[in-house]
Design a protein around this motif. Sequence first.
Motif, PDB file in Angstrom:
ATOM      1  N   ASN A 185      28.249  29.051  43.977  1.00 42.08           N
ATOM      2  CA  ASN A 185      29.690  29.314  44.238  1.00 42.08           C
ATOM      3  C   ASN A 185      30.420  28.308  43.369  1.00 42.08           C
ATOM      4  O   ASN A 185      31.435  28.518  42.600  1.00 42.08           O
TER       5      ASN A 185
ATOM      6  N   ARG B  37      43.299  47.336  54.763  1.00 43.85           N
ATOM      7  CA  ARG B  37      42.396  46.461  53.793  1.00 43.85           C
ATOM      8  C   ARG B  37      43.390  46.313  52.460  1.00 43.85           C
ATOM      9  O   ARG B  37      43.193  45.285  51.641  1.00 43.85           O
TER      10      ARG B  37
ATOM     11  N   ARG C  74      45.463  43.345  53.064  1.00 39.76           N
ATOM     12  CA  ARG C  74      44.877  41.999  52.551  1.00 39.76           C
ATOM     13  C   ARG C  74      44.490  41.858  51.332  1.00 39.76           C
ATOM     14  O   ARG C  74      44.710  40.735  50.600  1.00 39.76           O
ATOM     15  N   ALA C  75      44.148  42.828  50.655  1.00 35.48           N
ATOM     16  CA  ALA C  75      43.803  42.697  49.141  1.00 35.48           C
ATOM     17  C   ALA C  75      45.288  42.297  48.486  1.00 35.48           C
ATOM     18  O   ALA C  75      45.243  41.479  47.499  1.00 35.48           O
TER      19      ALA C  75
ATOM     20  N   PHE D  44      45.794  38.558  48.685  1.00 33.15           N
ATOM     21  CA  PHE D  44      44.773  38.038  47.871  1.00 33.15           C
ATOM     22  C   PHE D  44      45.405  38.097  46.356  1.00 33.15           C
ATOM     23  O   PHE D  44      45.131  36.921  45.767  1.00 33.15           O
TER      24      PHE D  44
ATOM     25  N   SER E 286      39.432  32.824  42.413  1.00 29.80           N
ATOM     26  CA  SER E 286      38.488  32.999  43.726  1.00 29.80           C
ATOM     27  C   SER E 286      39.213  34.127  44.353  1.00 29.80           C
ATOM     28  O   SER E 286      38.850  34.857  44.757  1.00 29.80           O
ATOM     29  N   TYR E 287      40.786  33.762  44.323  1.00 26.65           N
ATOM     30  CA  TYR E 287      41.532  34.794  45.034  1.00 26.65           C
ATOM     31  C   TYR E 287      41.356  36.409  44.572  1.00 26.65           C
ATOM     32  O   TYR E 287      41.205  37.241  45.002  1.00 26.65           O
TER      33      TYR E 287
ATOM     34  N   ASN F  79      37.956  37.866  45.535  1.00 21.76           N
ATOM     35  CA  ASN F  79      38.189  38.117  46.987  1.00 21.76           C
ATOM     36  C   ASN F  79      39.002  39.444  47.046  1.00 21.76           C
ATOM     37  O   ASN F  79      38.800  40.399  47.680  1.00 21.76           O
ATOM     38  N   CYS F  80      40.171  39.642  46.210  1.00 16.08           N
ATOM     39  CA  CYS F  80      40.953  41.166  46.247  1.00 16.08           C
ATOM     40  C   CYS F  80      39.839  42.210  46.003  1.00 16.08           C
ATOM     41  O   CYS F  80      39.906  43.192  46.634  1.00 16.08           O
TER      42      CYS F  80
ATOM     43  N   SER G 288      36.469  42.403  45.969  1.00 15.07           N
ATOM     44  CA  SER G 288      35.501  42.603  46.793  1.00 15.07           C
ATOM     45  C   SER G 288      36.162  43.408  48.215  1.00 15.07           C
ATOM     46  O   SER G 288      35.324  44.166  48.685  1.00 15.07           O
ATOM     47  N   ILE G 289      37.398  43.089  48.547  1.00 16.30           N
ATOM     48  CA  ILE G 289      37.859  43.792  49.548  1.00 16.30           C
ATOM     49  C   ILE G 289      37.887  45.278  49.418  1.00 16.30           C
ATOM     50  O   ILE G 289      37.906  46.102  50.176  1.00 16.30           O
TER      51      ILE G 289
END
Lengths: 165, 199
Positions: free
Chosen positions: A18, A65, A68-69, A72, A90-91, A94-95, A97-98
């Motif tokens: 990470n 979803r 949420r994305a 992010f 990082s954000y 995350n976006c 991957s969602i």
Amino acid sequence: MLKHFLFCFFVLVLLLFNSLSVCFAADPSIVDEALSKAENNLASAYLAVSDAENAGANVSGLLFRLERAGEFLASARNAYRMGDFDGAYSYALNCSSILDGVVSEASVLKVDAERSFEERLFFTAGLSSFGLSLLFVLGLFGWKFLKLKYVKRVLEMKPEVVHKE
Amino acid sequence: MSFEDFKLLYIVLCLFLGLIILSPTLALVVRLPSGERFSELWVLGSGGLAEDYPFTIVDGEMYNVSLGVGNHMGGSEYYLVYVKVRNQTEALPDAFNGTPSVLEPDFEYRFFLRDNAVWERKTLFSFKGISFEGNLCRVSSFVVDGHVLDVDKLAVWDEENRGFYLQLFFELWRYDSTTSAFQYHNRFVGLWLNFTMPI
């Protein structure tokens, strides 16, 4: 004991990976790329979900979803504006991957919704056709019956000739 | 009733019945035109009402407003709200031509809204590094929802209104699926903020 050691080792490796990815992310060009990829993924997912919704599918789960994305991605853009490239990267990850699998799920929902609509349309159109045929036949018989009744009533109303003696 | 009238009545009755029988199929196939499609954008005071808007700004003090968007576009929409700060000489969005302000956004919100749904959220903000120099007021930082942004805005003394003013405004954009890009939705709301040092 061995289990605990293996668990700690696994967590350590994860943390190392990470931190490595965050170190690489500090390069603005990589962050830019991650941001535009997240942006494109979100737009494609939205278009797919929108298509499925227009076809009549229930897209509540997918919209959650997307929501949420979207949060992010906004956080990524805001972090980028502040100069926080690590945070932005990082954000953005995350976006993305969602959004994994959202497009394919939306396509499946769309196909299901279209099939369901076709079935419903076929069934309803069939029932309507049957109903109209029945109405046509009954209408003709009904007309004949009513016409006869009408003529009979009119004939009954006809004045009779009285014979003079 | 004449025979012709009776015949006409019977035909009309049969047609009416036919329409009733066909109506479930027609409802599936025929799309009736929907009403006007639009989006709403509003900003309310701290109590969620059109009052108690922040006006006089003190360095470092936190203020909040309630920002809201309503979707009446007939389907789910992907919205983007840009938060911008401008002084009296910088341009606002052009409502007549439907073009956004040329200023770079300082902050943004992104969200998806179902048809007839509403998005509302408290926006916490403060300004830091407010300094005065003659007839100029300089604001270094704008803090919104915990994000510290360097804005470096200059407000010139407004003789008419006796103060230094900056405007905090919100622009609404929506994702246009035909062009595959965000487009300014010709809606913005703003608040004038007074940075005059209290005597």
